[in-house]
Design an enzyme around this catalytic site. Structure first.
Site, PDB file in Angstrom:
ATOM      1  N   ASP A  68      -2.038  15.700 -53.100  1.00  0.00           N
ATOM      2  CA  ASP A  68      -2.290  16.973 -53.148  1.00  0.00           C
ATOM      3  C   ASP A  68      -1.545  17.378 -54.622  1.00  0.00           C
ATOM      4  O   ASP A  68      -0.803  16.650 -55.144  1.00  0.00           O
ATOM      5  CB  ASP A  68      -1.916  17.996 -52.211  1.00  0.00           C
ATOM      6  CG  ASP A  68      -0.280  17.300 -51.681  1.00  0.00           C
ATOM      7  OD1 ASP A  68       0.268  16.743 -52.405  1.00  0.00           O
ATOM      8  OD2 ASP A  68       0.075  17.787 -50.604  1.00  0.00           O
ATOM      9  N   ASN A 135       5.943  23.145 -40.874  1.00  0.00           N
ATOM     10  CA  ASN A 135       4.646  23.970 -40.039  1.00  0.00           C
ATOM     11  C   ASN A 135       3.423  22.885 -39.647  1.00  0.00           C
ATOM     12  O   ASN A 135       2.539  23.724 -39.140  1.00  0.00           O
ATOM     13  CB  ASN A 135       4.235  25.115 -40.744  1.00  0.00           C
ATOM     14  CG  ASN A 135       3.501  24.596 -41.996  1.00  0.00           C
ATOM     15  OD1 ASN A 135       3.494  23.514 -42.370  1.00  0.00           O
ATOM     16  ND2 ASN A 135       3.099  25.577 -42.715  1.00  0.00           N
ATOM     17  N   HIS A 137       1.806  20.803 -41.757  1.00  0.00           N
ATOM     18  CA  HIS A 137       0.725  20.791 -42.737  1.00  0.00           C
ATOM     19  C   HIS A 137       0.570  19.024 -42.959  1.00  0.00           C
ATOM     20  O   HIS A 137       1.606  18.555 -42.900  1.00  0.00           O
ATOM     21  CB  HIS A 137       0.890  21.573 -43.753  1.00  0.00           C
ATOM     22  CG  HIS A 137       1.895  21.378 -44.592  1.00  0.00           C
ATOM     23  ND1 HIS A 137       2.530  22.485 -45.386  1.00  0.00           N
ATOM     24  CD2 HIS A 137       2.518  20.334 -44.958  1.00  0.00           C
ATOM     25  CE1 HIS A 137       3.556  21.609 -46.073  1.00  0.00           C
ATOM     26  NE2 HIS A 137       3.650  20.392 -45.769  1.00  0.00           N
ATOM     27  N   GLU A 142      -2.781  23.779 -44.638  1.00  0.00           N
ATOM     28  CA  GLU A 142      -1.880  24.496 -43.820  1.00  0.00           C
ATOM     29  C   GLU A 142      -2.308  24.965 -42.351  1.00  0.00           C
ATOM     30  O   GLU A 142      -3.734  24.863 -42.321  1.00  0.00           O
ATOM     31  CB  GLU A 142      -1.662  26.126 -44.618  1.00  0.00           C
ATOM     32  CG  GLU A 142      -0.861  25.669 -45.886  1.00  0.00           C
ATOM     33  CD  GLU A 142       0.723  25.179 -45.902  1.00  0.00           C
ATOM     34  OE1 GLU A 142       0.766  25.019 -44.876  1.00  0.00           O
ATOM     35  OE2 GLU A 142       1.197  25.368 -46.928  1.00  0.00           O
TER      36      GLU A 142
END
Ligand code: PGA
Length: 248
Positions: A68, A135, A137, A142
């Site tokens: 990414d 979280n 991800h 996400e």
């Protein structure tokens, strides 16, 4: 099912994961692998660089895909994923530049760049190495991301933007968007490794493994993958019952 392997300290964790990667590369020298950046993989990359220097492994025939990349920040910012991967690994190993594939958030036609990236991951990658966000991800996929998602532009969760200060530094402009390999190419990879260390990951590691599979925690979707491994140090594994651990 995710195979969970726990190591006693961050040092033994890094040493073993690096050795495992070196031996994977020795077995499959022409492997096509996607690699993450961030704080977690850095000690592993130091170990892999050392193995390459020692002649135990080589990237000469491999292909490396960046997992990414942050957008809207200068290409040479110290927190850019491309910059981090060079600093921690690529500058120290024998991968030829044309065998390195990076996501380009500055591309004039972002959709075309993403489609070409997906096309270059056909057939599916041999190995997908991932970190995990607090979280849940993976890459910049996400909470809420579909398992069918392609490589694309994404808006970052506010907590991901905030967390990126540890890459870009206090006072630097922080990214609010990025481009990421989608869950579809992640789930298609032959082997997936997820890396997590430290007590800040203990809650999400437990939830990803033990709470119901849900797009609210994208990493939980990997539980359906046939060959997925989660490598933890003791701190990241602290909230797991003993029964979920596999033999290394
Ligand atoms: P970290 O990031 O390795 O810097 O904790 C992981 C992630 O957010 O994917």
């Amino acid at each position: 099912m995710i195979h969970v392997v726990r190591y006693e300290s961050p040092e033994t964790w890094a040493e073993h994961v690096a050795a495992r990667f070196a031996s994977f590369l020795a077995d499959e020298p022409a492997a096509r692998v996607a690699l993450p950046t961030g704080a977690t993989p850095e000690p592993v990359y130091a170990g892999i660089s050392e193995a390459v220097r020692a002649g135990i492994a080589s990237f000469r025939r491999a292909h490396v895909f960046l997992l990414d990349e942050f957008g809207g920040v200068p290409p040479d910012a110290k927190g850019r994923c491309d910059v981090m991967l060079h600093r921690s690994l690529l500058d120290h190993v024998d991968l030829a530049p044309e065998r390195y594939h990076r996501l380009d958030p500055e591309a004039e036609d972002l959709a075309a760049m993403c489609a070409a990236y997906d096309a270059s991951m056909t057939p599916p990658l041999d190995m997908m190495v991932l970190g995990i966000g607090r979280n849940g991800h993976v890459g910049m996929n996400e909470p809420g991301t579909s398992p069918e998602s392609a490589t694309r532009r994404v808006e970052l969760a506010p907590s991901t933007t905030q967390a990126s200060v540890r890459y870009f530094g206090e006072g630097a402009a922080l990214p609010t968007w990025g481009v990421t390999i989608g869950l579809s190419a992640i789930l298609a990879a032959r082997t997936i490794w997820i890396l997590a260390t430290g007590d800040s990951k203990a809650d999400i590691v437990r939830d990803v493994l033990l709470e119901p599979v849900s797009t609210t925690r994208p990493a939980s979707l990997l539980r359906g993958h046939p060959n997925c491994w989660l490598f933890l140090d003791a701190a990241a594994a602290a909230k797991l019952p003993v029964g979920v651990l596999s033999r290394g």
